[in-house]
Design an enzyme around this catalytic site. Structure first.
Site, PDB file in Angstrom:
ATOM      1  N   PHE A  16     -44.792  -6.917  15.536  1.00 13.74           N
ATOM      2  CA  PHE A  16     -44.994  -7.265  16.487  1.00 13.74           C
ATOM      3  C   PHE A  16     -43.892  -8.101  17.224  1.00 13.74           C
ATOM      4  O   PHE A  16     -43.577  -8.178  19.353  1.00 13.74           O
ATOM      5  CB  PHE A  16     -45.875  -8.391  15.391  1.00 13.74           C
ATOM      6  CG  PHE A  16     -45.467  -9.766  16.053  1.00 13.74           C
ATOM      7  CD1 PHE A  16     -46.356 -10.040  17.658  1.00 13.74           C
ATOM      8  CD2 PHE A  16     -45.437 -10.952  15.948  1.00 13.74           C
ATOM      9  CE1 PHE A  16     -46.182 -11.401  17.867  1.00 13.74           C
ATOM     10  CE2 PHE A  16     -45.685 -12.368  16.673  1.00 13.74           C
ATOM     11  CZ  PHE A  16     -46.313 -12.592  17.639  1.00 13.74           C
ATOM     12  N   ASP A  36     -36.509   1.489  12.949  1.00 12.66           N
ATOM     13  CA  ASP A  36     -38.117   1.415  12.236  1.00 12.66           C
ATOM     14  C   ASP A  36     -37.927   2.580  11.436  1.00 12.66           C
ATOM     15  O   ASP A  36     -38.321   3.478  11.598  1.00 12.66           O
ATOM     16  CB  ASP A  36     -39.033   0.872  13.099  1.00 12.66           C
ATOM     17  CG  ASP A  36     -39.985   0.046  12.557  1.00 12.66           C
ATOM     18  OD1 ASP A  36     -40.811   0.164  11.405  1.00 12.66           O
ATOM     19  OD2 ASP A  36     -40.773  -1.303  12.981  1.00 12.66           O
ATOM     20  N   THR A  40     -44.723  -1.665   7.981  1.00  9.56           N
ATOM     21  CA  THR A  40     -45.111  -2.287   8.338  1.00  9.56           C
ATOM     22  C   THR A  40     -44.882  -2.131  10.285  1.00  9.56           C
ATOM     23  O   THR A  40     -46.395  -2.881  10.752  1.00  9.56           O
ATOM     24  CB  THR A  40     -44.512  -4.220   8.302  1.00  9.56           C
ATOM     25  OG1 THR A  40     -43.348  -4.533   8.972  1.00  9.56           O
ATOM     26  CG2 THR A  40     -45.120  -4.174   6.807  1.00  9.56           C
ATOM     27  N   LEU A  81     -34.309  -7.360  12.249  1.00  8.22           N
ATOM     28  CA  LEU A  81     -35.934  -7.938  12.213  1.00  8.22           C
ATOM     29  C   LEU A  81     -36.481  -7.352  11.412  1.00  8.22           C
ATOM     30  O   LEU A  81     -36.933  -7.777  10.584  1.00  8.22           O
ATOM     31  CB  LEU A  81     -36.079  -7.489  13.459  1.00  8.22           C
ATOM     32  CG  LEU A  81     -35.691  -8.657  14.353  1.00  8.22           C
ATOM     33  CD1 LEU A  81     -34.815  -8.232  15.627  1.00  8.22           C
ATOM     34  CD2 LEU A  81     -37.377  -9.257  15.443  1.00  8.22           C
ATOM     35  N   SER A  83     -37.757  -5.639   8.357  1.00 10.11           N
ATOM     36  CA  SER A  83     -38.854  -6.872   6.726  1.00 10.11           C
ATOM     37  C   SER A  83     -39.800  -7.002   7.372  1.00 10.11           C
ATOM     38  O   SER A  83     -40.608  -6.882   7.601  1.00 10.11           O
ATOM     39  CB  SER A  83     -38.361  -7.932   6.651  1.00 10.11           C
ATOM     40  OG  SER A  83     -38.458  -8.945   5.704  1.00 10.11           O
ATOM     41  N   TYR A 153     -39.451 -13.099  -0.117  1.00  9.88           N
ATOM     42  CA  TYR A 153     -38.852 -13.319   1.238  1.00  9.88           C
ATOM     43  C   TYR A 153     -38.094 -14.133   1.416  1.00  9.88           C
ATOM     44  O   TYR A 153     -37.220 -14.112   2.274  1.00  9.88           O
ATOM     45  CB  TYR A 153     -40.374 -13.356   2.255  1.00  9.88           C
ATOM     46  CG  TYR A 153     -40.167 -13.062   3.408  1.00  9.88           C
ATOM     47  CD1 TYR A 153     -39.700 -11.987   4.144  1.00  9.88           C
ATOM     48  CD2 TYR A 153     -40.683 -14.713   3.893  1.00  9.88           C
ATOM     49  CE1 TYR A 153     -39.842 -12.584   5.097  1.00  9.88           C
ATOM     50  CE2 TYR A 153     -40.695 -15.114   5.336  1.00  9.88           C
ATOM     51  CZ  TYR A 153     -39.674 -13.330   6.444  1.00  9.88           C
ATOM     52  OH  TYR A 153     -39.580 -13.630   7.468  1.00  9.88           O
ATOM     53  N   LYS A 157     -34.402 -13.759   2.282  1.00  5.99           N
ATOM     54  CA  LYS A 157     -33.355 -14.291   3.811  1.00  5.99           C
ATOM     55  C   LYS A 157     -32.487 -15.089   3.360  1.00  5.99           C
ATOM     56  O   LYS A 157     -31.553 -14.837   3.863  1.00  5.99           O
ATOM     57  CB  LYS A 157     -35.087 -14.666   4.001  1.00  5.99           C
ATOM     58  CG  LYS A 157     -35.801 -13.993   5.288  1.00  5.99           C
ATOM     59  CD  LYS A 157     -35.427 -13.108   6.167  1.00  5.99           C
ATOM     60  CE  LYS A 157     -36.555 -12.583   7.147  1.00  5.99           C
ATOM     61  NZ  LYS A 157     -35.826 -11.282   7.868  1.00  5.99           N
ATOM     62  N   TYR A 167     -19.438 -12.277   5.841  1.00  5.04           N
ATOM     63  CA  TYR A 167     -19.030 -11.077   6.641  1.00  5.04           C
ATOM     64  C   TYR A 167     -17.912 -11.789   8.041  1.00  5.04           C
ATOM     65  O   TYR A 167     -16.880 -11.292   8.359  1.00  5.04           O
ATOM     66  CB  TYR A 167     -20.313  -9.696   7.322  1.00  5.04           C
ATOM     67  CG  TYR A 167     -20.065  -8.766   7.161  1.00  5.04           C
ATOM     68  CD1 TYR A 167     -19.794  -7.584   6.963  1.00  5.04           C
ATOM     69  CD2 TYR A 167     -21.175  -8.538   5.794  1.00  5.04           C
ATOM     70  CE1 TYR A 167     -20.137  -6.464   6.631  1.00  5.04           C
ATOM     71  CE2 TYR A 167     -20.870  -7.903   4.491  1.00  5.04           C
ATOM     72  CZ  TYR A 167     -20.347  -6.606   5.584  1.00  5.04           C
ATOM     73  OH  TYR A 167     -20.666  -5.087   5.201  1.00  5.04           O
ATOM     74  N   THR A 183     -44.510 -17.288  14.654  1.00  6.94           N
ATOM     75  CA  THR A 183     -44.726 -16.835  15.694  1.00  6.94           C
ATOM     76  C   THR A 183     -46.114 -16.669  15.456  1.00  6.94           C
ATOM     77  O   THR A 183     -46.577 -15.041  15.345  1.00  6.94           O
ATOM     78  CB  THR A 183     -43.612 -16.033  16.387  1.00  6.94           C
ATOM     79  OG1 THR A 183     -42.205 -17.078  15.658  1.00  6.94           O
ATOM     80  CG2 THR A 183     -43.678 -15.132  17.635  1.00  6.94           C
TER      81      THR A 183
END
Length: 324
Positions: A16, A36, A40, A81, A83, A153, A157, A167, A183
């Site tokens: 999305f 990807d 999902t 992104l 996940s 989740y 993160k 890093y 969002t």
């Protein structure tokens, strides 16, 4: 400023949010590689980008090494992104969510480090858990249940953020962390379990809107165009972050349901169901840092954003949901 980065790679680019980031990057003149696994993400989200001379799709699971794969390494900018992002998805894909937060992030960071690229991690407001500070500033360490159903989740993160900063410290990798708050917008899945697509789908199909718990728990919802703008502003800056990207207008879940009923003109009941375990009671970003350092703040109001989203669902997702 965008032109100093030629080739952008977006992991989770068929999702999305990722698909709309790919679109904006193309509009800014970048060459874009979308990576990807379609765990999902949806092919339909990027179907209209096929044939664009600067767009490439690579199907790859970021929990697997990039070396020896079709993922390109000549990149200037990496957006990570990849996940599952909705509670329904990350509880269904619990171990995969942890793995992409750990292995996936490391593979994306190694790619960026080896290429000398700027790396942006899309983290989440979920790192704050059920916050005891309100609104939430980037300096707040959070209140997270590390073994609850949402922890796969949240902790994925939080680990990804720690790895990103490691890093920076150990390798000098040019990194940034965006903490994205709720969002919404076109291309959300009708069945992904989040409140706005659930309420819109229920309203457009004439079913009662189901509010979890009391409905007085709050969310701060940001239209996807504004979120993408925030991610790009951070990527094009020199900030490392973390930086909150979200809308500081706090709304109750019940108020969101009532707004959707008003905009759809549907007369159905608002009912309650049992609340989710560890569901945050209040969620609202302090965006002082984003406003001061990036000149960014949301510009799409709630009613305008909901109207655009409802129109898209009426044309696309609801018809698919009903036929399924």
């Amino acid at each position: 400023m965008a032109n100093r980065f030629g080739h952008a790679l977006v992991t989770g680019g068929a999702g999305f949010l990722g698909s709309q980031l790919c679109e904006r990057l193309l509009g800014n003149g970048h060459r874009v590689t979308c990576v990807d696994s379609f765990a999902t993400g949806r092919p339909d989200n990027i179907a209209h980008l096929h044939g664009h001379p600067r767009f490439e799709l690579v199907e790859h699971d970021m929990t697997r090494p990039v070396e020896g794969s079709a993922v390109p390494t000549d990149v200037d900018l990496v957006f990570h992104l990849a996940s599952a992002a909705s509670p329904k998805d990350y509880q269904r894909l619990a171990i995969d969510t942890l793995r992409v937060g750990a292995l996936g992030t490391e593979h994306a960071l190694r790619l960026a480090a080896n290429a000398g690229a700027r790396f942006l991690l899309t983290s989440t407001s979920e790192v704050y858990g059920d916050p005891l500070e309100h609104p939430q500033r980037e300096t707040y360490w959070g209140n997270v249940n590390p073994i609850g159903p949402r922890s796969v989740y949240d902790e994925a993160k939080r680990y990804a953020e720690a790895l990103t900063m490691a890093y920076l410290r150990e390798h000098g990798t040019n990194v940034a962390i965006a903490r994205v708050f709720n969002t919404y917008g076109p291309r959300m899945r009708a069945d992904d379990g989040r409140v706005i697509p659930a309420f819109i789908t229920q309203a457009l199909t004439g079913r009662p809107l189901t509010v979890a718990g009391t409905g007085e728990q709050t969310r701060s919802v940001c239209y996807v165009d504004d979120t993408v703008g925030g991610l790009l502003s951070l990527a094009y800056s020199s900030l490392h972050g973390p930086v909150n990207i979200g809308n500081p207008d706090e709304l109750s879940v019940r108020r969101i349901a009532e707004e959707i009923l008003s905009l759809t003109g549907v007369s159905v009941a608002v009912t309650t169901v049992e609340g989710a375990v560890d569901d945050p009671r209040r969620r609202c970003p302090d965006i002082t840092l984003a406003r001061a350092e990036l000149g960014w703040l949301p510009s799409v109001g709630l009613r305008e954003g909901l109207n655009r989203t409802i129109a898209w669902f009426a044309r696309n997702a609801v018809a698919d949901h009903v036929s399924a």
